[in-house]
Design an enzyme around this catalytic site. Structure first.
Site, mmCIF file in Angstrom:
data_model
loop_
_atom_site.group_PDB
_atom_site.id
_atom_site.type_symbol
_atom_site.label_atom_id
_atom_site.label_comp_id
_atom_site.label_asym_id
_atom_site.label_seq_id
_atom_site.Cartn_x
_atom_site.Cartn_y
_atom_site.Cartn_z
ATOM 1 N N THR A 41 33.827 28.297 33.321
ATOM 2 C CA THR A 41 33.340 29.734 33.578
ATOM 3 C C THR A 41 33.202 30.538 32.533
ATOM 4 O O THR A 41 32.922 31.726 32.390
ATOM 5 C CB THR A 41 34.261 30.068 34.743
ATOM 6 O OG1 THR A 41 35.310 30.142 34.275
ATOM 7 C CG2 THR A 41 34.063 29.302 36.016
ATOM 8 N N HIS A 46 41.633 29.396 28.327
ATOM 9 C CA HIS A 46 42.850 30.310 28.011
ATOM 10 C C HIS A 46 44.149 29.939 28.359
ATOM 11 O O HIS A 46 44.176 28.422 28.723
ATOM 12 C CB HIS A 46 42.657 31.671 28.815
ATOM 13 C CG HIS A 46 42.173 31.459 30.146
ATOM 14 N ND1 HIS A 46 43.219 30.898 31.067
ATOM 15 C CD2 HIS A 46 41.255 31.528 30.992
ATOM 16 C CE1 HIS A 46 42.839 30.817 32.386
ATOM 17 N NE2 HIS A 46 41.640 31.121 32.435
ATOM 18 N N HIS A 49 44.918 27.533 31.425
ATOM 19 C CA HIS A 49 44.833 26.385 31.399
ATOM 20 C C HIS A 49 45.539 25.471 30.322
ATOM 21 O O HIS A 49 45.856 24.026 30.662
ATOM 22 C CB HIS A 49 43.273 26.258 30.619
ATOM 23 C CG HIS A 49 42.098 26.737 31.369
ATOM 24 N ND1 HIS A 49 41.334 27.622 30.764
ATOM 25 C CD2 HIS A 49 41.707 26.459 32.552
ATOM 26 C CE1 HIS A 49 40.566 27.811 31.626
ATOM 27 N NE2 HIS A 49 40.586 27.308 32.914
ATOM 28 N N LYS A 83 40.076 34.651 44.189
ATOM 29 C CA LYS A 83 39.129 35.543 43.963
ATOM 30 C C LYS A 83 38.623 36.418 45.137
ATOM 31 O O LYS A 83 38.814 35.850 46.207
ATOM 32 C CB LYS A 83 37.728 34.856 43.394
ATOM 33 C CG LYS A 83 37.711 33.945 42.310
ATOM 34 C CD LYS A 83 38.245 34.765 40.959
ATOM 35 C CE LYS A 83 38.550 33.893 39.604
ATOM 36 N NZ LYS A 83 39.200 34.367 38.676
ATOM 37 N N ARG A 87 32.132 34.563 42.403
ATOM 38 C CA ARG A 87 31.822 34.398 41.019
ATOM 39 C C ARG A 87 30.322 34.826 40.522
ATOM 40 O O ARG A 87 29.675 34.535 41.437
ATOM 41 C CB ARG A 87 32.377 33.073 40.524
ATOM 42 C CG ARG A 87 33.729 32.661 40.746
ATOM 43 C CD ARG A 87 33.945 31.375 39.776
ATOM 44 N NE ARG A 87 35.354 31.019 40.024
ATOM 45 C CZ ARG A 87 36.264 31.052 39.077
ATOM 46 N NH1 ARG A 87 35.935 32.025 37.948
ATOM 47 N NH2 ARG A 87 37.510 30.684 39.189
ATOM 48 N N GLN A 172 34.717 19.267 45.096
ATOM 49 C CA GLN A 172 35.811 18.698 44.370
ATOM 50 C C GLN A 172 36.556 17.440 44.947
ATOM 51 O O GLN A 172 36.852 16.624 44.187
ATOM 52 C CB GLN A 172 37.085 19.685 44.380
ATOM 53 C CG GLN A 172 38.112 19.497 43.287
ATOM 54 C CD GLN A 172 38.967 20.599 42.956
ATOM 55 O OE1 GLN A 172 38.675 21.868 42.812
ATOM 56 N NE2 GLN A 172 40.280 20.279 43.172
ATOM 57 N N ASP A 193 47.511 26.834 42.748
ATOM 58 C CA ASP A 193 46.369 27.108 43.546
ATOM 59 C C ASP A 193 45.432 26.171 44.075
ATOM 60 O O ASP A 193 44.446 26.718 44.800
ATOM 61 C CB ASP A 193 45.769 28.526 42.823
ATOM 62 C CG ASP A 193 45.099 28.053 41.575
ATOM 63 O OD1 ASP A 193 45.372 26.738 40.928
ATOM 64 O OD2 ASP A 193 44.519 28.757 41.005
ATOM 65 N N LYS A 228 50.956 37.145 36.623
ATOM 66 C CA LYS A 228 50.294 36.073 35.713
ATOM 67 C C LYS A 228 50.459 36.407 34.308
ATOM 68 O O LYS A 228 50.193 37.560 34.016
ATOM 69 C CB LYS A 228 48.673 35.967 36.007
ATOM 70 C CG LYS A 228 48.676 34.946 37.283
ATOM 71 C CD LYS A 228 47.020 34.490 37.264
ATOM 72 C CE LYS A 228 46.624 33.489 38.439
ATOM 73 N NZ LYS A 228 45.398 33.097 38.426
ATOM 74 N N LYS A 231 47.774 37.915 30.157
ATOM 75 C CA LYS A 231 46.606 39.128 30.056
ATOM 76 C C LYS A 231 47.448 40.051 28.860
ATOM 77 O O LYS A 231 48.564 40.321 28.840
ATOM 78 C CB LYS A 231 47.021 39.764 31.281
ATOM 79 C CG LYS A 231 46.335 38.950 32.601
ATOM 80 C CD LYS A 231 44.685 39.022 32.551
ATOM 81 C CE LYS A 231 44.254 38.174 33.667
ATOM 82 N NZ LYS A 231 42.677 38.073 33.443
ATOM 83 N N THR A 232 46.416 40.481 28.056
ATOM 84 C CA THR A 232 46.685 41.302 27.075
ATOM 85 C C THR A 232 45.655 42.657 27.399
ATOM 86 O O THR A 232 45.002 42.705 28.232
ATOM 87 C CB THR A 232 46.449 40.588 25.618
ATOM 88 O OG1 THR A 232 45.042 40.830 25.652
ATOM 89 C CG2 THR A 232 46.971 39.515 25.491
#
Length: 408
Positions: A41, A46, A49, A83, A87, A172, A193, A228, A231-232
């Site tokens: 996506t 990141h 993963h 979500k 998306r 899936q 998740d 989580k 995140k920056t």
């Protein structure tokens, strides 16, 4: 030698498993084929993963065969899990470009030589499906009532769940069936998740093939407060050095909360548990030594030993001597732009250290901005050419963000 199941459990990686004793026995006595899916996506993997990639590596080192599924087909639909809104729909060209980047990044962690691992794009079978045939052969095995009990769907019902997203679980699950039939893949792994989607595939294999398949999910990378990680201020912590520099990547892990450092060492490094347990004994300022180990080890895995060493040296130069280092995030400014002087807030805006002058004023008023290690006392401060030592100036924002501005 430990069963890989025990290794994953001892390091705190396991969240849920479908058949614990059977799985433990299979992993101990057989060489199994397992898969993890990655939906492209974005144009880079990141840190979210990364934990999955570490698990794949643990499994491969124990003799098991990974299949990395690149979700060129499933990304056309989009996973509703986690979500609040649907998306953004992506083109096939965008998805393929992202998938190619994923393949390069995954190859840093998994050995794909000589069939030791496979990388397959599920677009191969999903994009050419006959929809009516798919509904009759696969859709018939899914209960809408049961699907709606899963959190990934329940959480979306109030805002609206589109029919296209409702198909994601079927797709899936079909991936798992396809891999089971063609590659004898008996395990699906994923983040916690993905539990509902994994159960969907196991049920489908049982109904279609009359055989057992297995699933394991892994801890999501969260702080001790349940937020989580990764995140920056600039967004996600990417594995692509063009999106998150090795220095920024290193600094993120160097600055994790004290309460999170040992957990991170267990989850996303291969540092032996005996060594981690010794580091866990450190208290007070000594905990920084454990953070240095974490930052170096994770950066080495993602960017290689040389980049990890350079990031480590840059950080030590910065904190030890107060000097700007070569591998610090940087930007450039021309002598004409500086002119007779440039306001400190304008300089920070240009360096993308603040989103607005209002935010810059707040930081200065709170004493959170430093130029060349001297606190900025006024938002009216003008930066002149003489402030650039050897044509370089260092801006520090708060305790953790350092940025070098080069005069050109």
């Amino acid at each position: 030698m430990n069963n890989v199941f025990d290794t994953l459990k001892e390091r705190g990686l396991l969240a849920q498993v479908t058949h614990e004793e059977q799985i433990k026995e299979l992993l101990n006595n057989e060489k199994v084929t397992f898969y993890i899916g990655f939906d492209p996506t974005a144009d880079s993997l990141h840190v979210g993963h990364f934990l999955q990639m570490v698990v794949m590596s643990h499994m491969q080192k124990a003799g098991h065969r990974p299949i990395a599924i690149i979700g060129g087909g499933t990304t056309m639909v989009g996973d509703p899990t986690g979500k609040t809104d649907m998306r953004k729909m992506m083109t096939q060209e965008e998805i393929q470009k992202n998938a190619n980047n994923f393949k390069k990044q995954l190859s840093r962690f998994i050995d794909f030589s000589d069939g030791k691992a496979l990388m397959i794009d599920n677009a191969e079978w999903l994009l050419n499906l006959n929809y009516i045939e798919f509904l009759r052969e696969i859709g018939v095995h899914f209960s809408v009532n049961r699907m709606l009990t899963f959190e990934c769907f329940k959480s979306r019902l109030e805002k609206g769940l589109t029919f296209i997203e409702f198909n994601y679980m079927l797709m899936q699950s079909f991936d798992f069936l396809k891999l089971f039939q063609e590659y004898n893949c008996t395990f699906q792994l994923g983040g916690d998740d993905q539990w509902a989607n994994i159960l969907g595939g196991i049920d489908l294999i049982r109904k279609v093939e009359g055989k057992e398949a297995y699933g394991m999910t892994f801890t999501l990378l969260t702080t001790s407060e349940g937020k989580k990680m990764g995140k920056t201020e600039k967004g996600a912590l990417w594995l692509d050095p063009q999106k998150t520099s090795p220095y920024e990547f290193y600094q993120y892990w160097r600055n994790v909360q004290d309460a999170d450092v040992i957990k991170c060492l267990k989850l996303i490094t291969f540092v032996p548990l005996e060594e981690i347990n010794k580091l866990a004994q450190l208290e007070g300022q000594q905990i920084n030594e454990a953070k240095k180990v974490l930052a170096y080890e994770v950066t080495k895995l993602v960017h290689g030993e040389e980049e990890a060493r350079k990031a480590q040296q840059a950080a030590e130069a910065l904190f030890g001597k107060g000097a700007a280092a070569a591998d610090m995030p940087s930007s450039e400014i021309t002598a004409d732009e500086v002119g007779e002087g440039i306001n400190v807030l304008d300089l920070m805006l240009k360096a993308k250290l603040i989103p607005s002058k209002g935010e810059g004023k707040r930081l200065v008023n709170q004493g959170g901005v430093y130029i060349n290690n001297e606190r900025v006392e006024s938002v009216e401060l003008m930066i002149i050419r003489e402030n650039f030592e050897e044509n370089e100036l260092m801006i520090r924002k708060g305790k953790k963000v350092y940025h070098k501005v080069k005069l050109i």
